[in-house]
Scaffold this motif. Structure first.
Motif, PDB file in Angstrom:
ATOM      1  N   TYR A 164     -76.868 -92.959 -30.096  1.00  0.00           N
ATOM      2  CA  TYR A 164     -77.874 -92.889 -29.273  1.00  0.00           C
ATOM      3  C   TYR A 164     -78.989 -94.316 -29.571  1.00  0.00           C
ATOM      4  O   TYR A 164     -79.255 -95.159 -28.958  1.00  0.00           O
ATOM      5  CB  TYR A 164     -78.682 -91.888 -28.699  1.00  0.00           C
ATOM      6  CG  TYR A 164     -79.353 -92.119 -27.295  1.00  0.00           C
ATOM      7  CD1 TYR A 164     -78.800 -91.621 -26.106  1.00  0.00           C
ATOM      8  CD2 TYR A 164     -80.805 -92.499 -27.620  1.00  0.00           C
ATOM      9  CE1 TYR A 164     -79.400 -92.041 -24.862  1.00  0.00           C
ATOM     10  CE2 TYR A 164     -81.462 -92.713 -26.378  1.00  0.00           C
ATOM     11  CZ  TYR A 164     -80.774 -92.447 -25.115  1.00  0.00           C
ATOM     12  OH  TYR A 164     -81.478 -92.536 -23.799  1.00  0.00           O
TER      13      TYR A 164
ATOM     14  N   VAL B  77     -70.006 -92.736 -25.993  1.00  0.00           N
ATOM     15  CA  VAL B  77     -68.468 -93.159 -26.337  1.00  0.00           C
ATOM     16  C   VAL B  77     -68.021 -94.339 -25.442  1.00  0.00           C
ATOM     17  O   VAL B  77     -68.017 -94.031 -24.312  1.00  0.00           O
ATOM     18  CB  VAL B  77     -67.246 -91.961 -26.281  1.00  0.00           C
ATOM     19  CG1 VAL B  77     -66.101 -92.505 -26.652  1.00  0.00           C
ATOM     20  CG2 VAL B  77     -67.848 -90.780 -27.079  1.00  0.00           C
TER      21      VAL B  77
ATOM     22  N   SER C 227     -68.115 -91.784 -22.260  1.00  0.00           N
ATOM     23  CA  SER C 227     -68.752 -90.422 -21.957  1.00  0.00           C
ATOM     24  C   SER C 227     -69.868 -90.595 -22.599  1.00  0.00           C
ATOM     25  O   SER C 227     -70.271 -91.425 -23.333  1.00  0.00           O
ATOM     26  CB  SER C 227     -68.177 -89.482 -22.688  1.00  0.00           C
ATOM     27  OG  SER C 227     -68.054 -89.340 -24.066  1.00  0.00           O
ATOM     28  N   LYS C 228     -71.069 -89.814 -22.038  1.00  0.00           N
ATOM     29  CA  LYS C 228     -72.292 -89.848 -22.563  1.00  0.00           C
ATOM     30  C   LYS C 228     -72.425 -88.147 -22.827  1.00  0.00           C
ATOM     31  O   LYS C 228     -71.951 -87.331 -22.219  1.00  0.00           O
ATOM     32  CB  LYS C 228     -73.192 -90.414 -21.718  1.00  0.00           C
ATOM     33  CG  LYS C 228     -73.319 -91.623 -21.280  1.00  0.00           C
ATOM     34  CD  LYS C 228     -74.285 -92.112 -20.260  1.00  0.00           C
ATOM     35  CE  LYS C 228     -75.613 -92.372 -21.239  1.00  0.00           C
ATOM     36  NZ  LYS C 228     -76.574 -93.045 -20.187  1.00  0.00           N
ATOM     37  N   GLN C 229     -73.278 -88.223 -24.106  1.00  0.00           N
ATOM     38  CA  GLN C 229     -73.575 -86.591 -24.428  1.00  0.00           C
ATOM     39  C   GLN C 229     -74.843 -86.206 -24.238  1.00  0.00           C
ATOM     40  O   GLN C 229     -75.899 -87.073 -24.293  1.00  0.00           O
ATOM     41  CB  GLN C 229     -73.179 -86.577 -25.864  1.00  0.00           C
ATOM     42  CG  GLN C 229     -71.899 -87.181 -26.434  1.00  0.00           C
ATOM     43  CD  GLN C 229     -70.548 -86.435 -25.853  1.00  0.00           C
ATOM     44  OE1 GLN C 229     -70.437 -85.289 -25.731  1.00  0.00           O
ATOM     45  NE2 GLN C 229     -69.604 -87.260 -25.718  1.00  0.00           N
ATOM     46  N   PRO C 230     -75.000 -84.767 -24.054  1.00  0.00           N
ATOM     47  CA  PRO C 230     -76.471 -84.264 -23.855  1.00  0.00           C
ATOM     48  C   PRO C 230     -77.180 -84.377 -25.223  1.00  0.00           C
ATOM     49  O   PRO C 230     -76.815 -84.753 -26.251  1.00  0.00           O
ATOM     50  CB  PRO C 230     -76.108 -82.691 -23.548  1.00  0.00           C
ATOM     51  CG  PRO C 230     -74.881 -82.515 -24.005  1.00  0.00           C
ATOM     52  CD  PRO C 230     -73.962 -83.725 -24.080  1.00  0.00           C
ATOM     53  N   PHE C 231     -78.477 -83.983 -24.954  1.00  0.00           N
ATOM     54  CA  PHE C 231     -79.432 -84.317 -26.169  1.00  0.00           C
ATOM     55  C   PHE C 231     -79.458 -85.752 -26.843  1.00  0.00           C
ATOM     56  O   PHE C 231     -79.421 -85.635 -28.267  1.00  0.00           O
ATOM     57  CB  PHE C 231     -79.137 -83.247 -27.349  1.00  0.00           C
ATOM     58  CG  PHE C 231     -78.961 -81.832 -26.785  1.00  0.00           C
ATOM     59  CD1 PHE C 231     -80.326 -81.224 -26.131  1.00  0.00           C
ATOM     60  CD2 PHE C 231     -77.993 -81.020 -26.768  1.00  0.00           C
ATOM     61  CE1 PHE C 231     -80.201 -80.024 -25.797  1.00  0.00           C
ATOM     62  CE2 PHE C 231     -77.899 -79.663 -26.284  1.00  0.00           C
ATOM     63  CZ  PHE C 231     -79.276 -79.027 -25.785  1.00  0.00           C
ATOM     64  N   LYS C 232     -79.144 -86.771 -26.254  1.00  0.00           N
ATOM     65  CA  LYS C 232     -79.298 -87.862 -26.852  1.00  0.00           C
ATOM     66  C   LYS C 232     -78.217 -88.154 -27.791  1.00  0.00           C
ATOM     67  O   LYS C 232     -78.372 -88.614 -29.003  1.00  0.00           O
ATOM     68  CB  LYS C 232     -80.470 -88.285 -27.249  1.00  0.00           C
ATOM     69  CG  LYS C 232     -81.748 -88.373 -26.308  1.00  0.00           C
ATOM     70  CD  LYS C 232     -82.896 -89.157 -26.736  1.00  0.00           C
ATOM     71  CE  LYS C 232     -83.814 -89.414 -25.733  1.00  0.00           C
ATOM     72  NZ  LYS C 232     -85.144 -90.022 -26.148  1.00  0.00           N
ATOM     73  N   GLY C 233     -76.947 -87.696 -27.393  1.00  0.00           N
ATOM     74  CA  GLY C 233     -75.888 -87.561 -28.368  1.00  0.00           C
ATOM     75  C   GLY C 233     -75.287 -88.868 -28.340  1.00  0.00           C
ATOM     76  O   GLY C 233     -75.762 -89.821 -27.643  1.00  0.00           O
ATOM     77  N   PRO C 234     -74.230 -89.442 -28.951  1.00  0.00           N
ATOM     78  CA  PRO C 234     -73.368 -90.493 -29.037  1.00  0.00           C
ATOM     79  C   PRO C 234     -72.769 -91.041 -27.601  1.00  0.00           C
ATOM     80  O   PRO C 234     -72.713 -90.101 -26.654  1.00  0.00           O
ATOM     81  CB  PRO C 234     -72.375 -90.530 -30.012  1.00  0.00           C
ATOM     82  CG  PRO C 234     -72.120 -88.903 -30.009  1.00  0.00           C
ATOM     83  CD  PRO C 234     -73.479 -88.367 -29.772  1.00  0.00           C
TER      84      PRO C 234
END
Lengths: 586, 73
Positions: B59, B47, B38-45
């Motif tokens: 990130y 996975v 997974s990728k997260q919004p706001f340049k989150g981590p």
């Protein structure tokens, strides 16, 4: 690092074993620990470090000893505090080491397994999570692995008590033996050796179908549906704590306290103590024996207990780090990484363990930021209990407003602190643990430890505060004090003069800033102002103490001063604006 | 290509990575293969799934890990 906790200082005598329990994080080590140990379990801090470890007693047949739950580490290179503690404990010596290996990730776990061979302590490998491995289509030949490692390997399913007897038999047998340390392999050699072993002992079948748990594991790290799931979990948790707490209070605790215990004590005291100041201090309206029992046990305890029930469950299920992953993007904007959401959530229980929990954060900046946020804007369970009691029946909107304000304040304070505190945060890099149903024994032990520490840390201070309250209120000192603070309390905050008592007591325990308001017959605006003041008000004496201990007196005083100023500023501001609006509308 | 630019469900192999002890013990080495979970919004981590374990990578760290695509989603 030669000094350490008292539990370790007892030199193991000949017949008392000292066993170290080691392993990577998230391999079910604490489940193994709780299954092997008896009722005497305590956690303490490894002196000179920020690491806590747990010690428990073990009885196996005629053998007795202690089992030390060493902090989980991926290696023994002493690159962080947990690894340093693990190395120190090994260097102090032990009769045997139990090294828990995760059968689903043998390759990575073998790094630590190999490093342990370099110490002169016999090792028994506990190949845990065999059931999960099987579900993943992984088969491991434990006998072959044992040959390769040169030490016994016992397959276990700790959560179902499988293999633990064999494990302990082996530990007892090996603890009598001497062991020659093996020469150190260099990194590359070790890595190649591990690859070789894994290819010999492990077979893997690819399976396409995902179980429900695996699907859930996947969903909970995706923004969709992970974020809605997280919100649901938080709302459900709040429901259990608030609803359950209210029910416990109304149905069991309040009737018990008000109709049985307090009348009983009042009767006894009236027989012994003649009417007068002393009798009032003991059993008057604000008497020590009246409030001192009702507040801590009937108002606060149910919420704190249920908070820990829910939090420990989420913690043991492996869910919390997933919230950290989802929140990381937003929390990074205020200068802290996602993992810090765990101590922050713990702050909704009690600020003291939350501030201690910031030890896991690797940079000073993050520690101080999280500690400040927790002290400033996160109401603890005791305080929430007081809020619910104060606002819950009167205005549910006021209650929601106070919590929204708390979240807004966290973001605002975070943005400001991020600008003024130098340094940077440690980027997030963590293994997301598997989701699982918590083990009953491990869960019960954790809950027991937490409640014990709450009783010791909080109830004592609260009782002390109540004694002072009783003396102030029943001896007339309060009137003098009210005269002094009166104009400010009445004029700016719009509260009755007697509310000065709350402000005075709030210094000792935060919820005490709210509880006296309960008895004052206030309108909703006044109640909300009181709640706002209490939300931002100085953290209780125990928090002040822990801030001083963990950081410095200067930091504690600084956080204390800022919180008091903002409490009065925002509380007053809300009162002035609120009065204005009511004035215009009326 | 930096891992941070990878796509969800695609599989990659590590070509170059920063010298970090934690990355190493978590199983990231040159040649390690993984899938982006997974990728997260706001340049989150980001996975990633290595074997059957999920690891969340910041990130900025993911921007320093260079990877080669092995299989596209």
């Amino acid at each position: 690092m030669s000094c350490h906790g008292a539990a370790l200082q007892e030199k193991p005598s000949n017949d008392k074993m000292k066993i170290l329990l080691m392993g990577n994080p998230n391999v079910g080590k604490s489940v193994v620990f709780s299954k092997l140990t008896g009722v005497h379990v305590d956690s303490s801090n490894y002196a000179g470090t920020t690491v806590d470890y747990t010690v428990g007693d073990i009885n196996f047949g005629s053998k007795q000893g202690v089992l030390i739950d060493v902090p989980g580490t991926y290696s023994l290179e002493a690159t962080n505090e947990a690894e340093k503690v693990a190395v120190s404990l090994l260097e102090e010596g032990a009769d045997a080491v139990i090294c828990v290996l995760d059968a689903t990730h043998l390759e990575r776990n073998l790094g630590l397994a190999f490093e342990l061979k370099e110490y002169p302590i016999p090792v028994v490998y506990c190949l845990n999570l065999m059931d999960v491995a099987e579900r993943h289509g992984i088969k491991i030949d434990a006998e072959k692995l044992s040959e390769e490692l040169g030490s016994p390997v016992i397959p276990t399913i700790a959560i179902k008590n499988k293999g633990l007897r064999e494990l302990m038999e082996m530990v007892v047998k090996l603890s009598k033996e001497e062991k020659e340390p093996e020469p150190r392999l260099d990194e590359q050699e070790r890595w190649e050796r591990i690859q070789e072993i894994v290819s010999r002992v492990q077979t893997k079948i690819d399976k396409k179908e995902l179980t429900f748990i695996e699907k859930l594991e996947d969903w909970t790290v995706q923004p969709w549906p992970g974020i809605p799931i997280a919100l649901l979990v938080l709302i459900a948790s709040l429901g259990v704590v608030v609803g359950g707490g209210k029910a416990l209070r109304a149905v069991v605790l309040l009737p018990l306290v008000k109709q049985v215990i307090v009348p009983f004590l009042t009767k006894i005291v009236s027989l012994i103590v003649p009417a007068g100041i002393l009798r009032n201090v003991l059993v008057g309206e604000f008497g020590i024996l009246v409030i001192g029992i009702e507040w801590p046990f009937a108002l606060i305890l149910p919420y704190v207990f249920l908070f820990y029930v829910v939090f420990s469950f989420l913690e043991d299920s492996g869910y919390l780090p997933r919230i950290g992953v989802l929140a990381d993007g937003v929390l990074r904007r205020i200068g802290i990484q996602g993992g810090n959401i765990i101590p922050m959530m713990l702050g909704y229980g009690c600020a003291v363990p939350a501030i201690l929990g910031t030890r896991a954060a690797s940079t000073h900046k993050e520690r101080i930021m999280v500690a400040s946020l927790v002290s400033f804007a996160i109401p603890c369970a005791s305080q929430s209990g007081a809020f619910f009691a104060l606002l819950g029946d009167r205005s549910i909107f006021a209650l929601i407003f106070v919590y929204l304000l708390s979240i807004l304040a966290i973001l605002a304070v975070g943005l400001v602190l991020n600008k003024i505190i130098p340094g940077r945060s440690q980027p997030l890099l963590l293994e997301v643990p598997n989701l699982l149903l918590p083990d009953k024994d491990a869960y019960k032990k954790k809950l027991k430890l937490r409640m014990k520490h709450f009783m010791m840390d909080a109830e004592g201070a609260m009782f002390f505060g109540i004694i002072i309250a009783a003396i102030i209120a029943e001896t007339g000192v309060l009137n003098e004090f009210s005269k002094l603070l009166g104009p400010f309390v009445e004029g700016w905050l719009g509260l009755p003069r007697e509310a000065s008592l709350s402000l005075l007591l709030g210094i000792i325990r935060r919820e005490l800033a709210v509880l006296p308001l309960l008895e004052m017959n206030l309108n909703t605006l006044q109640l909300t102002v009181g709640a706002i003041v209490a939300l931002f008000y100085l953290p209780c004496l125990s928090v002040f103490g822990v801030l001083t201990k963990e950081f410095s007196l200067k930091t504690a005083l600084f956080i204390g001063a800022i919180t008091i100023v903002s409490a009065f500023f925002f509380g007053g501001l809300f009162n002035q604006i609120g009065s204005l609006i009511i004035g215009v509308m009326g | 290509m930096p891992l941070a630019h990878g796509e969800k469900l695609s599989t990659y192999r590590i070509e170059k990575l920063p010298n970090s002890h934690l990355l190493k013990v978590l199983g990231f080495r040159k040649g390690t293969q993984f899938t982006i979970q997974s990728k997260q919004p706001f340049k989150g981590p980001i996975v990633v799934k290595v074997g059957n374990r999920s690891i969340a990578i910041d990130y900025d760290i993911a921007s320093e890990i260079l990877v080669e695509e092995v299989a596209h989603n």
